[in-house]
Write an enzyme that holds these catalytic residues in place. Structure first.
Site, PDB file in Angstrom:
ATOM      1  N   GLU A   9      44.068 -77.967  27.664  1.00 42.32           N
ATOM      2  CA  GLU A   9      45.142 -77.467  27.210  1.00 42.32           C
ATOM      3  C   GLU A   9      45.948 -78.813  28.852  1.00 42.32           C
ATOM      4  OE1 GLU A   9      43.561 -73.582  26.999  1.00 42.32           O
ATOM      5  OE2 GLU A   9      43.417 -75.004  28.309  1.00 42.32           O
ATOM      6  N   ASP A  82      40.727 -72.915  27.073  1.00 38.57           N
ATOM      7  CA  ASP A  82      40.374 -72.081  28.198  1.00 38.57           C
ATOM      8  C   ASP A  82      39.066 -70.807  27.240  1.00 38.57           C
ATOM      9  OD1 ASP A  82      42.008 -72.760  30.445  1.00 38.57           O
ATOM     10  OD2 ASP A  82      43.330 -71.290  29.870  1.00 38.57           O
ATOM     11  N   ASP A  84      39.035 -67.516  26.800  1.00 40.16           N
ATOM     12  CA  ASP A  84      39.000 -66.867  26.659  1.00 40.16           C
ATOM     13  C   ASP A  84      39.582 -66.728  24.894  1.00 40.16           C
ATOM     14  OD1 ASP A  84      41.585 -67.733  26.944  1.00 40.16           O
ATOM     15  OD2 ASP A  84      41.660 -66.103  28.391  1.00 40.16           O
ATOM     16  N   GLU A  86      42.444 -66.582  23.594  1.00 42.58           N
ATOM     17  CA  GLU A  86      43.630 -66.734  23.101  1.00 42.58           C
ATOM     18  C   GLU A  86      43.526 -69.217  23.370  1.00 42.58           C
ATOM     19  OE1 GLU A  86      48.336 -67.964  24.976  1.00 42.58           O
ATOM     20  OE2 GLU A  86      47.137 -66.623  26.394  1.00 42.58           O
ATOM     21  N   TYR A 299      37.747 -68.901  36.959  1.00 43.28           N
ATOM     22  CA  TYR A 299      38.610 -68.337  35.681  1.00 43.28           C
ATOM     23  C   TYR A 299      39.370 -67.668  36.369  1.00 43.28           C
ATOM     24  CZ  TYR A 299      41.000 -69.139  31.072  1.00 43.28           C
ATOM     25  OH  TYR A 299      42.331 -68.280  30.544  1.00 43.28           O
ATOM     26  N   ARG A 301      41.456 -65.288  34.497  1.00 43.66           N
ATOM     27  CA  ARG A 301      41.609 -64.513  33.222  1.00 43.66           C
ATOM     28  C   ARG A 301      40.044 -63.343  32.994  1.00 43.66           C
ATOM     29  NH1 ARG A 301      45.701 -68.208  32.047  1.00 43.66           N
ATOM     30  NH2 ARG A 301      47.516 -67.576  32.313  1.00 43.66           N
ATOM     31  N   HIS A 345      33.100 -63.340  30.889  1.00 42.49           N
ATOM     32  CA  HIS A 345      34.063 -64.051  32.622  1.00 42.49           C
ATOM     33  C   HIS A 345      32.902 -63.660  33.575  1.00 42.49           C
ATOM     34  CE1 HIS A 345      37.125 -64.500  29.803  1.00 42.49           C
ATOM     35  NE2 HIS A 345      36.075 -65.583  30.233  1.00 42.49           N
TER      36      HIS A 345
END
Length: 561
Positions: A9, A82, A84, A86, A299, A301, A345
């Site tokens: 990203e 990432d 997750d 999203e 990470y 989140r 995670h």
């Protein structure tokens, strides 16, 4: 040589990853999302079973054109957004926007941007996980249905530019309900009493708190306090019991997104959004003297406190060398969580435990350093032994009235030698150690004091995040944007650390509570989160949630109109 293309990203992330891989890898950034639902319309096709309509985000045309050129040159494409929901959705959108060949395209994820993690992820490449993508699509569609159905009503009734949202509106309600509790609160009077007692051979007085007489502990009024004071002044003070013991204080768990936001708000005075921004920088990679660009934390989140075996062993080696074997805890604590957490995670931890905060201080900004130091200390502390205290408590009788005094002394610091917060600082009571069963105590002063019960505290960002997490509303990635939206829409004002409901927020909340009770119902919102987790796990079909949700919303909107 075969040419491999990795798409991430952010440019910062691409720079960090490029360093680990050879010449036959090209790393490029999509700069976040490339496709989304249109801003100017609902973007959900009701005729076609709630199919979302996606368009290229304005201004991303040139970027996509340059990505297409890179794709043409590549033999193999890895999508490394990432780890997750999203991130999974961004990878899926990239596949569509760049018309990627599924045979040439793989998805890779890593929890930390280190050479080992990135290389390992290339060996474990996989297909895009459509369950995760669908969970994200369901969230976007639900949020869009709520926002785009209800916001126009608020524009008509209150003023233009207002918004309602699935998580935002229930968060506003929590703040409004707290405000109502505070307004409705009626303080109650109560009194406390302290006795200052002199102990033979000790200069400092012993301070003991009033504990009541048998069957009654509270002093409700000034008259009662005065009556007790007169009774006590006639009596002799005698030691009735001395109890010695031990207590331990357990080390903290490593950080999750929510606990990191709470600690940063409390101890560093960071708003939740700032915490996430700086953590993102530390995760994606920072230029560190002597090391080049490296990702300093895992990470950011996550709602898991799990730590990989490799990181656990590295940390214990560090503790052994720095603090000694006796400080290592055999088995670190695990959290008892309600329901199923997203355990994909690890907790938030430093990627290299031997890179101490002092070593990287020069390379970081002040705020980056303070955040890294907090994460590093908390992680190391989580692998260390409990702190141990010797405790002493003395009960003293004055006739039928009882007083008590207690204290503790730190005998083994354990994790406190690394990670100490304000509430860990103990006040040792040296006078208590000199008191024996036969000590002749004499009263030097009796201090009655009036108090009033306090209303519930206003929410701060830290306490709001804690409440949202406890109630199962939103996800680690939603706390910061939700709070920011409430403040930027002026529904909530932030003064010092407290969040206050504005008049505008009050009006919007009243409309939502009366017209859309289920949308702002805490249990309803938490159930919806559980259903979205079900989609991510592959147990629930995402459109089923939308099909069940929309008719009630439509009815509520037409009724509200």
């Amino acid at each position: 040589m075969a040419k491999n293309l990795i798409i991430v990203e952010s440019p910062a992330k691409s720079k960090t990853i490029k360093k680990f891989l050879g010449k036959n890898y090209e790393v490029v950034a999509s700069n976040g999302h490339v496709r989304d639902m249109p801003k100017s319309q609902m973007g959900v096709d009701f005729e076609n079973d709630f199919e979302p309509k996606y368009i290229t985000i304005r201004g991303k045309g040139e970027l996509l054109a340059s990505l297409r050129k890179e794709v043409k040159k590549a033999d193999k494409i890895y999508l490394a957004t990432d780890p997750d929901r999203e991130g999974e959705a961004i990878s899926w959108h990239l596949c569509h926007a760049l018309k990627l060949d599924p045979k040439k395209t793989s998805r890779i994820t890593f929890n930390e941007i280190t050479k080992n993690a990135v290389r390992q992820s290339l060996k474990q490449s996989r297909e895009i996980d459509m369950d995760l993508v669908d969970a994200q699509q369901a969230r976007r569609v639900l949020d869009r249905l709520v926002g785009y159905s209800i916001s126009p009503l608020l524009w008509q009734k209150v003023k233009r530019g207002l918004s309602a949202g699935r998580v935002q509106s229930v968060t506003l309600r929590l703040i409004a309900d707290r405000e109502s509790e505070i307004d409705a609160f009626i303080p109650k009077e109560y009194w406390s009493m302290e006795a200052k007692l002199s102990v033979p051979g000790v200069k400092k007085p012993l301070v003991a708190k009033y504990y009541g007489n048998p069957g009654k502990c509270e002093i409700a009024s000034g008259e009662e306090a005065e009556k007790i004071r007169k009774e006590i002044e006639k009596e002799d003070f005698k030691v009735s019991s001395i109890k010695k013991g031990e207590r331990t204080k357990k080390p903290p768990l490593p950080f999750t997104t929510s606990t990191l936001q709470q600690e940063c708000a409390k101890h560093l005075n960071f708003p939740t959004r700032k915490t996430m921004q700086i953590a993102q920088q530390l995760y994606e990679g920072v230029q560190v003297k002597g090391h080049g660009t490296i990702g300093l934390i895992t990470y950011l989140r996550t709602d898991s406190v799990r730590i990989s075996e490799e990181a656990d062993l590295a940390c214990k080696d560090y503790i052994r060398e720095t603090y000694g074997e006796e400080n290592i805890i055999e088995k670190a604590a695990v959290s008892k969580t309600k329901g199923k957490i997203q355990d994909a995670h690890e907790a938030i931890r430093p990627t290299y435990v031997d890179l101490t905060p002092v070593q990287v201080k020069e390379s970081l900004t002040r705020d980056q350093f303070r955040l890294y130091q907090l994460i590093w200390k908390r992680f190391v502390a989580s692998r260390m032994h409990s702190a141990k205290y010797d405790t002493i408590s003395v009960r003293i009788m004055a006739g039928k009235h009882q007083f008590a005094s207690s204290g503790s002394k730190l005998v083994f610091p354990g994790f406190l030698s690394v990670y100490q917060q304000d509430d860990d600082k103990e006040e040792p009571n040296a006078v208590l150690a000199k008191v024996t069963k036969d000590s002749v105590l004499s009263l030097s002063e009796l201090l009655p004091e009036q108090h009033f019960t306090q209303p519930p505290a206003h929410f701060t960002e830290a306490s709001l995040v804690k409440t949202l997490e406890e109630l199962g509303i939103g996800r680690p990635s939603t706390y910061a944007p939700t709070i920011s939206t409430l403040i930027s829409r002026r529904y909530v004002a932030k003064e010092q650390k407290n969040l206050y409901l504005s008049d505008l927020g009050d009006i919007v909340n009243q409309i939502m509570v009366s017209a859309f009770p289920s949308i702002v119902d805490v249990n309803f919102t938490a159930t919806m989160e559980a259903l979205l987790d079900g989609v991510a796990e592959g147990n629930v079909e995402w459109k089923t949630i939308v099909r069940n949700f929309y008719p009630d919303l439509e009815k509520a909107v037409s009724h509200a109109e």
